[in-house]
Design a protein around this motif. Structure first.
Motif, PDB file in Angstrom:
ATOM      1  N   ARG A  85      10.158  -6.118   4.098  1.00 39.66           N
ATOM      2  CA  ARG A  85      10.572  -6.005   2.700  1.00 39.66           C
ATOM      3  C   ARG A  85       9.414  -5.672   1.777  1.00 39.66           C
ATOM      4  NH1 ARG A  85      15.859  -7.885   1.893  1.00 39.66           N
ATOM      5  NH2 ARG A  85      16.626  -8.836   3.807  1.00 39.66           N
ATOM      6  N   GLY A  86       8.199  -5.817   2.295  1.00 35.27           N
ATOM      7  CA  GLY A  86       7.042  -5.523   1.466  1.00 35.27           C
ATOM      8  C   GLY A  86       6.636  -4.055   1.520  1.00 35.27           C
ATOM      9  N   VAL A  87       7.204  -3.325   2.496  1.00 39.49           N
ATOM     10  CA  VAL A  87       6.765  -1.941   2.697  1.00 39.49           C
ATOM     11  C   VAL A  87       6.900  -1.068   1.438  1.00 39.49           C
ATOM     12  CG1 VAL A  87       7.263   0.189   3.975  1.00 39.49           C
ATOM     13  CG2 VAL A  87       7.002  -1.963   5.194  1.00 39.49           C
ATOM     14  N   PRO A  88       8.067  -1.027   0.801  1.00 41.18           N
ATOM     15  CA  PRO A  88       8.203  -0.076  -0.309  1.00 41.18           C
ATOM     16  C   PRO A  88       7.150  -0.254  -1.403  1.00 41.18           C
ATOM     17  CG  PRO A  88      10.323  -1.054   0.228  1.00 41.18           C
ATOM     18  CD  PRO A  88       9.310  -1.755   1.059  1.00 41.18           C
ATOM     19  N   ILE A  89       6.943  -1.479  -1.842  1.00 45.13           N
ATOM     20  CA  ILE A  89       6.030  -1.682  -2.957  1.00 45.13           C
ATOM     21  C   ILE A  89       4.594  -1.374  -2.534  1.00 45.13           C
ATOM     22  CG2 ILE A  89       5.857  -4.183  -2.540  1.00 45.13           C
ATOM     23  CD1 ILE A  89       5.718  -2.551  -5.956  1.00 45.13           C
ATOM     24  N   ILE A  90       4.250  -1.727  -1.285  1.00 48.66           N
ATOM     25  CA  ILE A  90       2.877  -1.493  -0.834  1.00 48.66           C
ATOM     26  C   ILE A  90       2.622   0.002  -0.653  1.00 48.66           C
ATOM     27  CG2 ILE A  90       1.376  -1.792   1.187  1.00 48.66           C
ATOM     28  CD1 ILE A  90       2.201  -4.746   1.094  1.00 48.66           C
ATOM     29  N   VAL A  91       3.617   0.715  -0.114  1.00 49.96           N
ATOM     30  CA  VAL A  91       3.485   2.170   0.006  1.00 49.96           C
ATOM     31  C   VAL A  91       3.287   2.777  -1.376  1.00 49.96           C
ATOM     32  CG1 VAL A  91       4.777   4.278   0.510  1.00 49.96           C
ATOM     33  CG2 VAL A  91       4.728   2.421   2.169  1.00 49.96           C
ATOM     34  N   LEU A  92       4.091   2.334  -2.317  1.00 47.65           N
ATOM     35  CA  LEU A  92       4.025   2.919  -3.661  1.00 47.65           C
ATOM     36  C   LEU A  92       2.654   2.708  -4.300  1.00 47.65           C
ATOM     37  CD1 LEU A  92       5.621   4.351  -5.894  1.00 47.65           C
ATOM     38  CD2 LEU A  92       6.116   2.098  -6.825  1.00 47.65           C
ATOM     39  N   ILE A  93       2.174   1.450  -4.337  1.00 48.97           N
ATOM     40  CA  ILE A  93       0.904   1.243  -5.035  1.00 48.97           C
ATOM     41  C   ILE A  93      -0.254   1.889  -4.278  1.00 48.97           C
ATOM     42  CG2 ILE A  93       1.530  -0.859  -6.334  1.00 48.97           C
ATOM     43  CD1 ILE A  93      -0.223  -2.353  -4.240  1.00 48.97           C
TER      44      ILE A  93
ATOM     45  N   LEU B  62      -0.334   5.569  -5.060  1.00 47.67           N
ATOM     46  CA  LEU B  62      -0.830   5.829  -6.413  1.00 47.67           C
ATOM     47  C   LEU B  62      -2.337   5.615  -6.494  1.00 47.67           C
ATOM     48  CD1 LEU B  62       2.003   4.283  -8.583  1.00 47.67           C
ATOM     49  CD2 LEU B  62       1.485   6.698  -8.208  1.00 47.67           C
ATOM     50  N   VAL B  63      -2.819   4.540  -5.890  1.00 48.27           N
ATOM     51  CA  VAL B  63      -4.261   4.280  -5.949  1.00 48.27           C
ATOM     52  C   VAL B  63      -5.020   5.393  -5.225  1.00 48.27           C
ATOM     53  CG1 VAL B  63      -6.095   2.718  -5.190  1.00 48.27           C
ATOM     54  CG2 VAL B  63      -4.067   1.805  -6.295  1.00 48.27           C
ATOM     55  N   GLY B  64      -4.460   5.859  -4.077  1.00 47.57           N
ATOM     56  CA  GLY B  64      -5.067   6.981  -3.362  1.00 47.57           C
ATOM     57  C   GLY B  64      -5.185   8.199  -4.267  1.00 47.57           C
ATOM     58  N   CYS B  65      -4.120   8.508  -4.985  1.00 49.51           N
ATOM     59  CA  CYS B  65      -4.107   9.641  -5.908  1.00 49.51           C
ATOM     60  C   CYS B  65      -5.190   9.482  -6.964  1.00 49.51           C
ATOM     61  CB  CYS B  65      -2.765   9.747  -6.618  1.00 49.51           C
ATOM     62  SG  CYS B  65      -1.433  10.221  -5.544  1.00 49.51           S
ATOM     63  N   ILE B  66      -5.250   8.307  -7.561  1.00 51.01           N
ATOM     64  CA  ILE B  66      -6.155   8.082  -8.691  1.00 51.01           C
ATOM     65  C   ILE B  66      -7.608   8.202  -8.240  1.00 51.01           C
ATOM     66  CG2 ILE B  66      -6.939   6.351 -10.341  1.00 51.01           C
ATOM     67  CD1 ILE B  66      -3.940   5.289 -10.158  1.00 51.01           C
ATOM     68  N   VAL B  67      -7.927   7.544  -7.122  1.00 54.13           N
ATOM     69  CA  VAL B  67      -9.318   7.570  -6.647  1.00 54.13           C
ATOM     70  C   VAL B  67      -9.726   9.009  -6.327  1.00 54.13           C
ATOM     71  CG1 VAL B  67     -10.839   6.867  -4.772  1.00 54.13           C
ATOM     72  CG2 VAL B  67      -9.284   5.209  -5.792  1.00 54.13           C
ATOM     73  N   SER B  68      -8.826   9.720  -5.679  1.00 52.45           N
ATOM     74  CA  SER B  68      -9.171  11.075  -5.274  1.00 52.45           C
ATOM     75  C   SER B  68      -9.321  11.986  -6.503  1.00 52.45           C
ATOM     76  CB  SER B  68      -8.116  11.568  -4.296  1.00 52.45           C
ATOM     77  OG  SER B  68      -7.643  12.810  -4.633  1.00 52.45           O
ATOM     78  N   GLN B  69      -8.456  11.812  -7.474  1.00 50.27           N
ATOM     79  CA  GLN B  69      -8.545  12.636  -8.687  1.00 50.27           C
ATOM     80  C   GLN B  69      -9.872  12.406  -9.398  1.00 50.27           C
ATOM     81  OE1 GLN B  69      -7.154  11.215 -12.155  1.00 50.27           O
ATOM     82  NE2 GLN B  69      -6.157  13.068 -12.943  1.00 50.27           N
ATOM     83  N   GLN B  70     -10.245  11.141  -9.559  1.00 52.46           N
ATOM     84  CA  GLN B  70     -11.511  10.835 -10.233  1.00 52.46           C
ATOM     85  C   GLN B  70     -12.696  11.341  -9.413  1.00 52.46           C
ATOM     86  OE1 GLN B  70     -12.043   9.674 -13.339  1.00 52.46           O
ATOM     87  NE2 GLN B  70      -9.829   9.967 -13.483  1.00 52.46           N
ATOM     88  N   GLY B  71     -12.586  11.219  -8.078  1.00 59.20           N
ATOM     89  CA  GLY B  71     -13.647  11.705  -7.200  1.00 59.20           C
ATOM     90  C   GLY B  71     -13.866  13.200  -7.405  1.00 59.20           C
ATOM     91  N   ILE B  72     -12.750  13.936  -7.457  1.00 57.78           N
ATOM     92  CA  ILE B  72     -12.850  15.389  -7.641  1.00 57.78           C
ATOM     93  C   ILE B  72     -13.546  15.702  -8.958  1.00 57.78           C
ATOM     94  CG2 ILE B  72     -11.494  17.467  -8.076  1.00 57.78           C
ATOM     95  CD1 ILE B  72      -9.457  16.317  -6.048  1.00 57.78           C
TER      96      ILE B  72
ATOM     97  N   GLY C 208      -1.572  10.144  -0.490  1.00 52.95           N
ATOM     98  CA  GLY C 208      -1.751  10.323  -1.945  1.00 52.95           C
ATOM     99  C   GLY C 208      -3.024  11.097  -2.230  1.00 52.95           C
ATOM    100  N   GLY C 209      -4.105  10.695  -1.558  1.00 58.87           N
ATOM    101  CA  GLY C 209      -5.390  11.375  -1.768  1.00 58.87           C
ATOM    102  C   GLY C 209      -5.305  12.837  -1.350  1.00 58.87           C
ATOM    103  N   GLY C 210      -4.648  13.099  -0.209  1.00 55.82           N
ATOM    104  CA  GLY C 210      -4.511  14.460   0.290  1.00 55.82           C
ATOM    105  C   GLY C 210      -3.755  15.335  -0.696  1.00 55.82           C
ATOM    106  N   LEU C 211      -2.665  14.795  -1.213  1.00 59.31           N
ATOM    107  CA  LEU C 211      -1.859  15.561  -2.172  1.00 59.31           C
ATOM    108  C   LEU C 211      -2.679  15.903  -3.414  1.00 59.31           C
ATOM    109  CD1 LEU C 211       1.723  14.008  -2.293  1.00 59.31           C
ATOM    110  CD2 LEU C 211       1.065  16.373  -1.792  1.00 59.31           C
ATOM    111  N   THR C 212      -3.449  14.909  -3.881  1.00 62.63           N
ATOM    112  CA  THR C 212      -4.218  15.131  -5.109  1.00 62.63           C
ATOM    113  C   THR C 212      -5.323  16.161  -4.882  1.00 62.63           C
ATOM    114  OG1 THR C 212      -3.835  12.803  -5.483  1.00 62.63           O
ATOM    115  CG2 THR C 212      -5.287  13.908  -7.028  1.00 62.63           C
ATOM    116  N   THR C 213      -5.978  16.098  -3.714  1.00 66.12           N
ATOM    117  CA  THR C 213      -7.031  17.087  -3.468  1.00 66.12           C
ATOM    118  C   THR C 213      -6.430  18.490  -3.369  1.00 66.12           C
ATOM    119  OG1 THR C 213      -6.870  16.490  -1.140  1.00 66.12           O
ATOM    120  CG2 THR C 213      -8.765  15.636  -2.348  1.00 66.12           C
ATOM    121  N   TRP C 214      -5.198  18.532  -2.876  1.00 66.88           N
ATOM    122  CA  TRP C 214      -4.516  19.830  -2.791  1.00 66.88           C
ATOM    123  C   TRP C 214      -4.255  20.351  -4.207  1.00 66.88           C
ATOM    124  CZ3 TRP C 214       0.934  20.598  -0.138  1.00 66.88           C
ATOM    125  CH2 TRP C 214       1.137  21.959   0.119  1.00 66.88           C
TER     126      TRP C 214
END
Lengths: 269, 382
Positions: B175-183, B186-196, B290-296
Motif C-alpha cells: 500500500r505504500g508503493v504509490p506514494i513512494i513512487v510518486l515522491i 518527483l525528487v528525481g526530476c527536481i535533482v536532475s533539473q537543478q543538476g543540469i 524521473g531523472g532520466g525524463l528530466t535529462t531528456w
C-alpha cells in the motif's frame, strides 16, 4: 402518568423548574422518545431510571440541547428553549451545570483551571477571588486541596467525578444534571457521593436531575423517581409509588434480587 | 431564576449604622457571582470603613446569596476579626447553612515550585539528556528482547505467524508503493533539473547522469523511503500498539500466556525489514526514471545515452550501499515505533503525544544512521 399520583401530591403547588411536554426524539427511522411528559420541581432530587437504550441520556441531552427533538416543548426556568435567542440561551446555560458520565474534564487543564473555565467565561472576577472560589468548590466536593494542581489523568475515578461536579457547580447553578454519578465507583465511594449530592443540594438549594441505575442512590437521596420505558414516562413519584406499580419492567427493577437486598439493608439500617 | 433586565439595576449594597456599643452593616441586593465586581468592592468598602466593634452583619435584606457572595462576606468577617467581633444576624436558614459551608479557610497557594528561567533551562536540558539516555538504554534492551523472540521463533517455527507478516507486508510495502513512487519520481526530476542548470555552465551536462545515478542509489532512495515509512507505518505501529496498551489488550495477551513481542511486534518488524528494501528498490527506480525524463527534456540527452552513461557511472556496490542500509533503517523505525507504542499510558492525549514523538524520533534516527553509514562506507572505501 397522572393515574400514578393517587394520593395528594405534595409537589403540586411547587415551582416547576423543567417542564417537558410531548417530546419526540429519534435517529433516522428509530423513534426513541415518543411524546414524553415530565416535570421537575425546584429543589428536588429527581432520580431518572430506565433500561439501557431506552433514552435516558437522550432526554437529558435533548433538554441540554445536544440532540435535536422532532416535536414537543421543553421549558427550563419558565422559558421555552425554542423561543430563546442566542444571547438568552447563553444566559440560561449559566443556570445549569452538567456532570457527564466520564467527567469530561478538559484533559489539558488542571482541576483548578477546569473549574475556572466557566467562571472566566461568564464572570468578571479578580484573580484572587477566582482562585479562592475554585479552591472553595474543590473543598465543597470533598477533594483534597492537593488535587487542585493535578491533571485529570492523575486522578482516580472517584476524584474525577468530584472534580467534574465542582466544575458543574462553578457558576452556582440552579439545576444540576448528573449522568450516572455513581457508576464506576465502589459502594463506599458511591455512598459518599450520594451524601455529597444531598448535602450540596441542601446547602446550595439545587435542583438535581439524576440519571442513575444505582438502587442505593434511588433509596437514599432521591425525592422522586421517574421511570422511562417505551419512549414515555412509565411512572413517577416517590419510591413507594415505584414499589406499588405493577408495570412488568418496574416490578422486575424494584422487586428484583438486587432491589430486595437494598430494601433489606435499608430496613435493618 | 433568570436575571431579567430590570433586576440588573439591583446591585449588592451595604449601609453602615453606628449605634451605641455596636455597628450594624445592613446588606441588601443580590450577593451573587454575576455581581462579583460590585460584591468585592462593597466588601472592601465595609472593611475599610468600619471603625467600632462589635460588628453585626444584618443579612435580612439580601435577595440572593450564592457561594461567591457568602465566601466574600466570610472573608471580610475574617479580615475584620483581627480587630473585633463580627457576627451575622437575620440570615434565613438556607443562608445560614451556606455561610457555614463557606466558612473562611486558608488555601495553600500554587504548589508548583518556581525557579528562575536559567535554572529552568538547565533543568530542561538535563532532563532531555537523561531521557535520551534512557531511550537509548531502553532501545538496546528492547533490541535484546526482540532478538531473543526472533530466536525463539526460529527454534520453534510453529510459532512463526506467517499470516500476520504477510498482512503487515501488504500494509507497509504494497500500500505504500504509490506514494513512494510518486515522491521519488518527483525528487528525481527536481535533482536532475537543478543538476543540469548548474553543470550546463561548465558544458558538463552529461555528468548529471553520474550525479543522479550515484545520489539516488546510494542515498536518496533509501532516505526517502525510510522517511516515508517512518511517517506512514511507524506512526501506525505506535497508534495500534498504543491503543492496544490503553485498552489492556496487551495485558490480555500476556495473561493468556502469549508473548506480545512475539505476537505483535516480531511480525511487524519482520515485515518492515523485508518491505523497506523492496520499497527502496522501487523508489530508486522511480527516481532514476524521473531523472532520466528530466535529462531528456531539459538536457537533450536521449534515453539511450542516459542508460549507457548510467551503466558506466554506477557499479554494483553503488546499488548495494543503498540496499544494505535499508534493513537497518527498518529496524530503527520498528524499534522506535513499538517502544513508543508500549510507552502509551491511559489517555488518548498520551497516545497522540507518543505517535508524534515516534515519527519525529524515527526520522531523526534514520538521518543520523545514514550519516554514520556514509562515514563507515567512506572509511572502508566501498
Amino acid at each position: 402518568m397522572m393515574l400514578e399520583r393517587r394520593h395528594t401530591d405534595p409537589t403540586k403547588d411547587r415551582d416547576v423548574i423543567i417542564r417537558v411536554r410531548g417530546v419526540e426524539v429519534g435517529f433516522g427511522e428509530r423513534t426513541i422518545l415518543k411524546g414524553l411528559d415530565l416535570d421537575v420541581y425546584r429543589g428536588e432530587i429527581l432520580g431518572f431510571v430506565g433500561g439501557s437504550g431506552q433514552g435516558k441520556s437522550v432526554l437529558t441531552r435533548a433538554i441540554l440541547g445536544l440532540v435535536p427533538k422532532r416535536a414537543g416543548t421543553i421549558e427550563v426556568l419558565g422559558q421555552n428553549l425554542d423561543d430563546l435567542s442566542v444571547e438568552q440561551r447563553r444566559q440560561l446555560e449559566r443556570h445549569w451545570g452538567v456532570l457527564f458520565q466520564q467527567g469530561a474534564l478538559f484533559s489539558a487543564l488542571t482541576v483548578k483551571q477546569n473549574i475556572q473555565v466557566p467562571m472566566r467565561e461568564y464572570l468578571n472576577l479578580s484573580d484572587r477571588l477566582l482562585d479562592e472560589i475554585a479552591m472553595l468548590k474543590i473543598e465543597m466536593v470533598g477533594l483534597n486541596p492537593d488535587a487542585a494542581d493535578k491533571l485529570p489523568s492523575e486522578l482516580s475515578g472517584g476524584m474525577i467525578k468530584r472534580a467534574a461536579l465542582a466544575r458543574a457547580l462553578a457558576l452556582d447553578p440552579d439545576i444540576v444534571f448528573l449522568d450516572e454519578p455513581t457508576s464506576g465507583l465502589d459502594p463506599i465511594g458511591a455512598g459518599e457521593f450520594d451524601d455529597l449530592i444531598a448535602t450540596l443540594q441542601r446547602t446550595l438549594g439545587l435542583t438535581v436531575f439524576m440519571v442513575t441505575h444505582d438502587l442505593d442512590s434511588l433509596y437514599s437521596v432521591c425525592d422522586r423517581i421517574a421511570a422511562l420505558g417505551e419512549g414515555k414516562i412509565l411512572a413517577e413519584g416517590p419510591i413507594e409509588t415505584m414499589l406499588e406499580s405493577d408495570h412488568p419492567w418496574l416490578r422486575s427493577y424494584f422487586h428484583g434480587k438486587r432491589a430486595r437486598a437494598v430494601m433489606a439493608g435499608g430496613a435493618q439500617g | 431564576m433568570i436575571v431579567a433586565q430590570s433586576t440588573l439595576a439591583h446591585e449588592p449594597q451595604a449601609t453602615i449604622e453606628r449605634a451605641e456599643g455596636q455597628t450594624t452593616v445592613r446588606l441588601s441586593g443580590p450577593w451573587t457571582a454575576p455581581h462579583a465586581e460590585r460584591v468585592e468592592a462593597v466588601a472592601e468598602a465595609i472593611a475599610s470603613e468600619v471603625e467600632t466593634y462589635p460588628l453585626i452583619f444584618d443579612m435580612g435584606g439580601i435577595e440572593r446569596l450564592d457561594t461567591l457572595g457568602a465566601w466574600t462576606l466570610n472573608r471580610t468577617r475574617h479580615e475584620l476579626s483581627a480587630k473585633g467581633k463580627a457576627d451575622i444576624a437575620n440570615a434565613s436558614p438556607e443562608q445560614a447553612t451556606l455561610m457555614e459551608e463557606t466558612a473562611y479557610r486558608e488555601f495553600q497557594g500554587d504548589q508548583r515550585p518556581r525557579h528562575s528561567r536559567l535554572v529552568d533551562f538547565f533543568v530542561d536540558v538535563g532532563r532531555t539528556v537523561v531521557d535520551a539516555g534512557k531511550d537509548l538504554v531502553g532501545g538496546v534492551g528492547f533490541l535484546g528482547e526482540l532478538v531473543s523472540a526472533l530466536v525463539r521463533v526460529i527454534v520453534h517455527p510453529g510459532r512463526f505467524r506467517g499470516t500476520a507478516v504477510i498482512n503487515q507486508l501488504e500494509q507497509i510495502a504494497y500500500r505504500g508503493v504509490p506514494i513512494i513512487v510518486l515522491i521519488s519520481f518527483l525528487v528525481g526530476c527536481i535533482v536532475s533539473q537543478q543538476g543540469i542548470f548548474q553543470l550546463i555552465k561548465f558544458g558538463a551536462t552529461p555528468f548529471v547522469i553520474d550525479l543522479i545515478g550515484i545520489l539516488v542509489l546510494r542515498e536518496l532512495g533509501v532516505l526517502l523511503t525510510s522517511i516515508m515509512v517512518a511517517g506512514r507505518s511507524g506512526s501506525a505501529f505506535t497508534a495500534e500498539i498504543g491503543s492496544m496498551k490503553m485498552r489492556e489488550e496487551i495485558d490480555a495477551l500476556r495473561v493468556m500466556g502469549l508473548d506480545p513481542i512475539e505476537v505483535l511486534i516480531v511480525p511487524r518488524i519482520m515485515a518492515l525489514v523485508i518491505g523497506l528494501p523492496l520499497l527502496t528498490f522501487i523508489s530508486s527506480i522511480a527516481a532514476l526514471v524521473g531523472g532520466g525524463l528530466t535529462t531528456w527534456i531539459y538536457g537533450d540527452i536521449s534515453p539511450d545515452i542516459f542508460l549507457t552513461r548510467l551503466r558506466a557511472a554506477v557499479s554494483l556496490n553503488t546499488f548495494l550501499v543503498g540496499m544494505i542500509k535499508a534493513p537497518f533503517m527498518a529496524l530503527v523505525i520498528g524499534i522506535i515505533a513499538t517502544l513508543e507504542g508500549l510507552a502509551v499510558e491511559g489517555s488518548a492525549e498520551s497516545l497522540g503525544r507518543h505517535v508524534t514523538s515516534s515519527v519525529v524520533k524515527a526520522i531523526f534516527m534514520v538521518i543520523v544512521l545514514d550519516g554514520l553509514f556514509a562515514m563507515f562506507f567512506a572509511a572502508i572505501n566501498y
